[in-house]
Design a protein around this motif. Sequence first.
Motif, PDB file in Angstrom:
ATOM      1  N   LEU A  38     -15.148   0.519 -57.591  1.00 41.88           N
ATOM      2  CA  LEU A  38     -16.368  -0.108 -57.254  1.00 41.88           C
ATOM      3  C   LEU A  38     -16.131  -0.625 -55.865  1.00 41.88           C
ATOM      4  O   LEU A  38     -15.177  -1.344 -55.377  1.00 41.88           O
ATOM      5  N   TYR A  39     -16.973  -0.020 -54.686  1.00 42.03           N
ATOM      6  CA  TYR A  39     -16.795  -0.442 -53.291  1.00 42.03           C
ATOM      7  C   TYR A  39     -18.297  -0.740 -53.029  1.00 42.03           C
ATOM      8  O   TYR A  39     -19.179  -0.327 -53.440  1.00 42.03           O
ATOM      9  N   THR A  40     -18.330  -1.557 -51.907  1.00 42.32           N
ATOM     10  CA  THR A  40     -19.510  -2.179 -51.358  1.00 42.32           C
ATOM     11  C   THR A  40     -20.226  -1.016 -50.312  1.00 42.32           C
ATOM     12  O   THR A  40     -21.393  -0.950 -50.094  1.00 42.32           O
ATOM     13  N   VAL A  74     -21.256  -0.484 -55.332  1.00 46.30           N
ATOM     14  CA  VAL A  74     -21.787  -1.390 -56.046  1.00 46.30           C
ATOM     15  C   VAL A  74     -23.465  -1.259 -56.394  1.00 46.30           C
ATOM     16  O   VAL A  74     -23.908  -1.293 -57.632  1.00 46.30           O
ATOM     17  N   HIS A  75     -24.180  -0.609 -55.553  1.00 45.79           N
ATOM     18  CA  HIS A  75     -25.492  -0.629 -55.471  1.00 45.79           C
ATOM     19  C   HIS A  75     -25.558   0.452 -56.574  1.00 45.79           C
ATOM     20  O   HIS A  75     -26.887   0.271 -57.438  1.00 45.79           O
ATOM     21  N   ALA A 103     -12.637  -1.581 -64.611  1.00 42.46           N
ATOM     22  CA  ALA A 103     -12.871  -1.236 -63.321  1.00 42.46           C
ATOM     23  C   ALA A 103     -12.108  -1.902 -62.124  1.00 42.46           C
ATOM     24  O   ALA A 103     -11.486  -3.082 -62.530  1.00 42.46           O
ATOM     25  N   GLU A 104     -11.673  -1.381 -61.105  1.00 40.90           N
ATOM     26  CA  GLU A 104     -11.121  -1.792 -59.887  1.00 40.90           C
ATOM     27  C   GLU A 104     -12.118  -2.020 -58.705  1.00 40.90           C
ATOM     28  O   GLU A 104     -12.743  -0.955 -58.448  1.00 40.90           O
ATOM     29  N   ILE A 105     -12.128  -3.353 -58.372  1.00 42.46           N
ATOM     30  CA  ILE A 105     -13.374  -3.613 -57.377  1.00 42.46           C
ATOM     31  C   ILE A 105     -12.783  -4.270 -56.023  1.00 42.46           C
ATOM     32  O   ILE A 105     -11.879  -5.109 -56.200  1.00 42.46           O
ATOM     33  N   ASP A 106     -13.476  -3.440 -55.033  1.00 50.47           N
ATOM     34  CA  ASP A 106     -12.970  -4.233 -53.724  1.00 50.47           C
ATOM     35  C   ASP A 106     -14.325  -5.043 -53.140  1.00 50.47           C
ATOM     36  O   ASP A 106     -15.320  -4.344 -52.844  1.00 50.47           O
ATOM     37  N   LEU A 145     -19.082  -7.798 -60.596  1.00 53.90           N
ATOM     38  CA  LEU A 145     -18.382  -8.546 -61.701  1.00 53.90           C
ATOM     39  C   LEU A 145     -19.016  -8.431 -62.949  1.00 53.90           C
ATOM     40  O   LEU A 145     -18.618  -8.211 -64.159  1.00 53.90           O
ATOM     41  N   SER A 146     -20.489  -8.374 -62.971  1.00 52.79           N
ATOM     42  CA  SER A 146     -21.128  -8.341 -64.288  1.00 52.79           C
ATOM     43  C   SER A 146     -21.385  -7.173 -65.024  1.00 52.79           C
ATOM     44  O   SER A 146     -22.063  -6.928 -65.951  1.00 52.79           O
ATOM     45  N   ARG A 147     -20.959  -6.038 -64.249  1.00 51.83           N
ATOM     46  CA  ARG A 147     -20.663  -4.774 -65.205  1.00 51.83           C
ATOM     47  C   ARG A 147     -19.751  -4.628 -66.072  1.00 51.83           C
ATOM     48  O   ARG A 147     -19.775  -4.056 -67.114  1.00 51.83           O
TER      49      ARG A 147
END
Length: 559
Positions: A221-223, A350-351, A361-364, A378-380
Amino acid sequence: MQQEKALAILKSGKNVFLTGSAGTGKTYVLNQYIDYLKERKVAVAVTASTGIAATHMNGMTIHSWSGIGIKEHLTSGNLATMKGKKYLTKNFEKVKVLIIDEISMLHKVQLNLVDTVLKYFKDSLAPFGGVQVVLCGDFFQLPPIGKQGETSRDKFAFMSDAWVGASLNVCYLTEQYRQSDNHLNLILNEIRLGSVSDVAFQQLQQATKNNLEEEKELTKLYTHNYDVDRINMEHLLTLSGGIKTFKAKTKGNKKLIETLNNSVLAPSDLQLKIGARVMFVKNNLEKDYVNGSLGEVIGFTDEGLPSVKLIYNKKVIKVEPEDWSIIDDNGKTLANYNQMPLRLAWAITVHKCQGMTLDAAEIDLSKTFESGQGYVALSRLKKLENLKLLGLNEQALRVDSLATKADMRFQELSQDVDNYYNTAELELQATVFIRDSGGLINKKEITKHKNKIKEKQRGKMSTYEVTLIHLKQKASLKEIAETRGLSVGTIAGHLIKIRKDHPDENLNFYKPKKALMDKVKKAYDKQPKGSDISLNAIYGELGGKVSYDDIKLAIAFLD
């Protein structure tokens, strides 16, 4: 508040703001209420603030439904012009209940406009023209897009005159259905309170060391879109084999098609290879996938359709095109978008993950630029241990301070509502509301109508029997395919089974010319006896000069 109580309050016909933290089942309760209304023939408008949310709900954007579009104000001339539009008149004449999902992303100006339009069309000074309004969402999620310099007070829907005038009953759901990890739940609650403790921050920092390399279902997940597009294309190009492109088909009103193009998560040009990581972007419980289900393309069928192996249960699904439609109250399709319900899923924004549940998930969050983005991402997840955090900046754990204050007040108001209403009273009010809305209240009639709905959804006949009806009318395979939303190859495949199961039906109208029949028969006869028919082998034997569709058609008429 428990889901059962919130649903009872909705059924009573009261105006409601349905809220709660991510994973408490807001959409589930909404869908329960929508089904309840439809079973009783009460006209309900299902809308959302964004196209993405609208497709999740099988509805349309509130902007399209109400006719406000991107307007910031309405003159008397605007309203008079709108009244001359038949589709808007139909929308407003019958509607008894208006649902707006993801209310956090609807600007207060737009909610006021919806209120104005309904009052005008309903010729009533009552809030929203006397229609029951159900607003759903969580103001800790992504905020409305506003003008430069606008504060939260200028944007949030709960600051609008329409919100105040509606005297909304707040139903704040409290039972958590997504997070099974208490640590993650505590962190999310601290983010909502606007005060992340050192312990919580350290737990998130520790997540940067989580090793999820063996997690095949890992999604990034990226912004920002450019990061997502870059990563997905990089991964796709590393795979061997050629790219297979699936182009979306659209029909209907051009402006509404544009809305679908901008909101449907399945891209208009979907590029796939064997080995591609994909995500389903539509619910289809019969085929055992939902919005957010992850898988891998393991091949393509003889018809050219992708075969996807789901990560979580290893089931292989032959993916067929799905429809995203905007329909009016009479069931007429105003616009349709037909595409494989897939998108590349090594990375997503993220949207676009809002409303999904991810196993890992790998989140940036190092480039977070908007309040709520970190919370949404984070809430996903269900568990902190399934998070690989690549980074976060100061903005990542921030939520809007006004949202925090409002949320505390919403919880208090919800408790008051919960204490004030009892179930017996609500049940009586529900019957009165359905009756006053012109709906069904007789149990036998409700059951009868419910069965009709089920028949429409599932169909009494098998898919082959439905195709047979069209074949008897001598419609072309292309016409049948378009009508049924299937491929020509699928219809040709149906014909093989139909000819076998219904040998007495005269379907010679579809029999290919003798020259083609002879070619296919010759190649067909070379197949090993007792083995399954290999369309690939026949196609190769014919030197690729006869299409798969024509091969199927010929096989259907071989004796």
